[in-house]
Design a protein around this motif. Structure first.
Motif, PDB file in Angstrom:
ATOM      1  N   ASP A   6      41.198  -0.875  -2.609  1.00 33.95           N
ATOM      2  CA  ASP A   6      41.325  -2.336  -2.667  1.00 33.95           C
ATOM      3  C   ASP A   6      40.003  -3.012  -2.334  1.00 33.95           C
ATOM      4  N   ALA A  39      37.582  -5.557  -4.773  1.00 37.78           N
ATOM      5  CA  ALA A  39      37.527  -6.950  -4.319  1.00 37.78           C
ATOM      6  C   ALA A  39      36.105  -7.475  -4.449  1.00 37.78           C
ATOM      7  N   GLN A  43      30.392 -11.832 -10.094  1.00 43.13           N
ATOM      8  CA  GLN A  43      31.256 -11.091  -9.182  1.00 43.13           C
ATOM      9  C   GLN A  43      31.220  -9.584  -9.447  1.00 43.13           C
ATOM     10  N   LEU A 102      33.622  -7.156 -11.687  1.00 41.77           N
ATOM     11  CA  LEU A 102      34.859  -7.917 -11.767  1.00 41.77           C
ATOM     12  C   LEU A 102      34.704  -9.009 -12.810  1.00 41.77           C
ATOM     13  N   SER A 154      42.863 -10.965 -16.583  1.00 45.28           N
ATOM     14  CA  SER A 154      42.843 -11.479 -15.213  1.00 45.28           C
ATOM     15  C   SER A 154      41.429 -11.459 -14.643  1.00 45.28           C
ATOM     16  N   GLU A 178      40.634 -10.619 -11.843  1.00 45.80           N
ATOM     17  CA  GLU A 178      40.531  -9.457 -10.965  1.00 45.80           C
ATOM     18  C   GLU A 178      40.337  -8.152 -11.737  1.00 45.80           C
ATOM     19  N   SER A 186      46.849  -5.993 -12.674  1.00 47.22           N
ATOM     20  CA  SER A 186      47.928  -6.952 -12.885  1.00 47.22           C
ATOM     21  C   SER A 186      48.906  -6.474 -13.943  1.00 47.22           C
TER      22      SER A 186
END
Length: 272
Positions: free
Chosen positions: A173, A177, A197, A204, A218, A220, A237
């Motif tokens: 995770d 992130a 990012q 990302l 998404s 993410e 997702s």
């Protein structure tokens, strides 16, 4: 497993190997899933996984000094060490700018090799590719961009990212992130972004546009693409991962097909 053809690859003038997987099994492939081609910078997520295994084994730490003065393992993983694409002279202070760096990942691998007491390729084989059964993957090249692999093995790795077995889910995770949010930087081949990012070894999607991933995916969504026409993305997702290999230099034809291809993949095979 379904053998299929993706409409988005129509007219692509090179090899277009594609694969999609869920967390338990491969869902679809186009072309030979065992053909081995160069990954270029899609090597970096694999290298990052080897680094994360070393962290989980308490052999290194994200806060360990590594690379240029003031930089850490974390800074090398998320391209904030200040090192350039190639070369040893820092361009910025650590944490100041997102500067995509091949040499940063090579320095990172050398740091891990020193800590674990073996060549980084041996570490990768022992701790990543052999445990996962990635028999077609060769990690003896540059840790930044020198691996070779197949769609089959990349999908195996994609399943590992979706449901990690080599590291705790919490560490996965963290890797997916946003690290050092709000930093300006360039995605090679696409341009500069005010908020470029990245996670730890994975780019990302964020709000970047234009981008190699479809704008419908998404923010993410995590992954990487390579200069020899390769990509890997993880869409948690929709609980899928997908890979593409072509073995030819990244160019306008890749830019043309990748956004619609990634959208088609999620539309056809995404879950949830």
């Amino acid at each position: 497993m379904e053998t299929t053809t993706f409409a988005a690859t129509d007219g692509f003038p090179h090899t277009a190997l594609v694969g999609v997987t869920g967390p338990e099994e491969t869902l679809a492939v186009q072309g030979d899933p065992r053909a081995v081609l160069p990954l270029a910078s899609v090597t970096k997520p694999l290298t990052a996984w080897g680094v994360l295994v070393a962290i989980d084994h308490a052999l290194i730490d994200l806060d360990d000094p590594a690379g240029p003065a003031g930089a850490t393992v974390l800074d090398l993983l998320d391209h904030t060490s200040g090192l350039p694409m190639e070369g040893s002279e820092p361009q910025k202070a650590p944490g100041e700018r997102r500067i995509y760096s091949n040499v940063g990942f090579d320095v990172l691998a050398a740091h891990v090799a020193d800590a674990v007491g073996m060549d980084f390729a041996d570490w990768m084989r022992r701790e990543v590719t052999l445990p996962l059964g990635m028999a077609q993957t060769d990690v003896t090249g540059r840790p930044s961009a020198g691996a070779r692999s197949s769609i089959e093995d990349l999908l195996t790795f994609g399943r590992e990212v979706l449901r990690p077995t080599l590291i705790p889910a919490a560490l996965r995770d963290l890797a997916l992130a946003v690290s050092h949010p709000g930093l300006h930087g360039i995605v090679p081949g696409y341009g500069a972004y005010a908020d470029n990012q990245w996670g730890l070894g994975f780019e990302l999607k964020g709000a970047k546009t234009p981008h190699w991933l479809s704008d419908t995916l998404s923010p993410e969504t995590a992954g990487h693409f390579g200069a020899l026409g390769s990509l890997l993305f993880i869409d948690r997702s929709h609980d899928i991962a997908a890979a593409f290999l072509s073995g030819v230099p990244f160019g306008e034809e890749h830019k043309r097909i990748w956004p619609p291809l990634t959208e088609e993949i999620v539309a056809r095979y995404g879950r949830g």
